[in-house]
Design a protein around this motif. Structure first.
Motif, short mmCIF file in Angstrom:
data_model
loop_
_atom_site.label_atom_id
_atom_site.label_comp_id
_atom_site.label_asym_id
_atom_site.label_seq_id
_atom_site.Cartn_x
_atom_site.Cartn_y
_atom_site.Cartn_z
N ALA A 186 -23.27 52.59 23.13
CA ALA A 186 -23.88 53.52 22.17
C ALA A 186 -23.29 53.33 20.79
O ALA A 186 -24.02 53.30 19.78
N ASN A 187 -21.99 53.15 20.71
CA ASN A 187 -21.34 52.97 19.40
C ASN A 187 -21.69 51.62 18.77
O ASN A 187 -21.86 51.53 17.55
N ASP B 102 -18.45 46.84 19.80
CA ASP B 102 -17.57 47.98 20.01
C ASP B 102 -16.78 47.67 21.27
O ASP B 102 -17.37 47.34 22.31
N GLU C 266 -18.86 56.89 14.49
CA GLU C 266 -19.13 56.44 15.86
C GLU C 266 -19.17 57.66 16.77
O GLU C 266 -18.16 58.09 17.31
N THR C 267 -20.36 58.21 16.95
CA THR C 267 -20.53 59.45 17.71
C THR C 267 -20.99 59.20 19.15
O THR C 267 -21.23 60.16 19.88
N GLY C 268 -21.15 57.96 19.54
CA GLY C 268 -21.60 57.65 20.90
C GLY C 268 -20.55 57.96 21.94
O GLY C 268 -19.36 58.08 21.65
N GLU C 269 -21.00 58.07 23.19
CA GLU C 269 -20.10 58.38 24.29
C GLU C 269 -19.80 57.15 25.15
O GLU C 269 -19.25 57.27 26.25
N SER C 270 -20.18 55.98 24.64
CA SER C 270 -19.89 54.73 25.35
C SER C 270 -19.74 53.62 24.33
O SER C 270 -20.13 53.77 23.16
N ILE D 82 -25.09 52.11 17.26
CA ILE D 82 -25.01 52.95 16.06
C ILE D 82 -24.60 52.10 14.85
O ILE D 82 -25.20 52.17 13.78
#
Length: 200
Positions: free
Chosen positions: A46-47, A70, A39-43, A50
């Motif tokens: 985003a995760n 998420d 999980e590299t998203g910043e929100s 992903i």
């Protein structure tokens, strides 16, 4: 079409399956087995995307809708912690109990017996040629003493706005109607209905 959940969290699987009662709801692990998704998203959004995209691609089929969630708790007095790191607040592979204990310790360090907090849930839906993202929120306060054995995650230390009991103490049926995840899933449900009719 089957609804494949991009989660192996038993608490989330149970809550989502209850909302989509009558549909075939399957955690991705039953089809793909264990799968590490970074999980590299910043929100939260985003995760969620992903996770849903990853599972959809791994499935490699056009007869399924993938739904991912998420979510987490944010405490403004702690700079928004744990936020998107809620599931791994106490480290990679941390248990719900370890994450809860870390947040309790942080509240006690600051002398915060109770403080405003909120939950966020982002729900992503991925189907052949389509992606959707919806959000739900639940506001209330975090307390420094866990109460109740119900729910999961941080539920024993979160009191929703308008209530005097924690999510760990409230009846699950009440939690479903007010929760951040319940609100996001309520928005996702008509989207899934539309997709099912398109691909039926």
């Amino acid at each position: 079409m089957k609804i494949i959940l991009a989660t192996s969290n038993r608490g989330k699987v149970r809550e989502i399956a209850e909302l989509f009662e009558g549909d075939e709801v399957i955690p991705f692990t039953e089809i793909l087995g264990p799968l590490e998704i970074e999980e590299t998203g910043e929100s939260f959004g985003a995760n969620a995307l992903i996770k849903a995209r990853t599972v959809f691609e791994k499935l490699g089929r056009d007869d399924a809708i993938v739904l991912s969630d998420d979510s987490g708790i944010s405490v403004p007095a702690l700079g928004g912690e744990p936020g998107i790191y809620s599931a791994r607040y106490a480290g990679a592979g941390a248990t719900d109990r370890a994450n809860l204990e870390k947040l309790v310790a942080k509240l006690k360090e600051r002398g915060l017996k109770e403080t405003p907090a909120h939950y966020t849930a982002a729900v992503a839906v991925v189907a052949p040629g389509a992606e959707y993202l919806v959000h739900g929120w639940m506001h209330g306060k975090a307390i420094d003493t866990p109460r109740g054995e119900g729910g999961f995650g941080y539920d024993p230390i979160f009191i929703p706005e308008g209530y005097d009991r924690t999510l760990g103490e409230l009846d699950p049926a009440i939690k479903r109607t007010i929760s951040h995840r319940g609100r996001a899933l309520a928005l996702a449900k008509p989207i899934i209905g539309m997709l099912r009719s398109l691909y039926a």
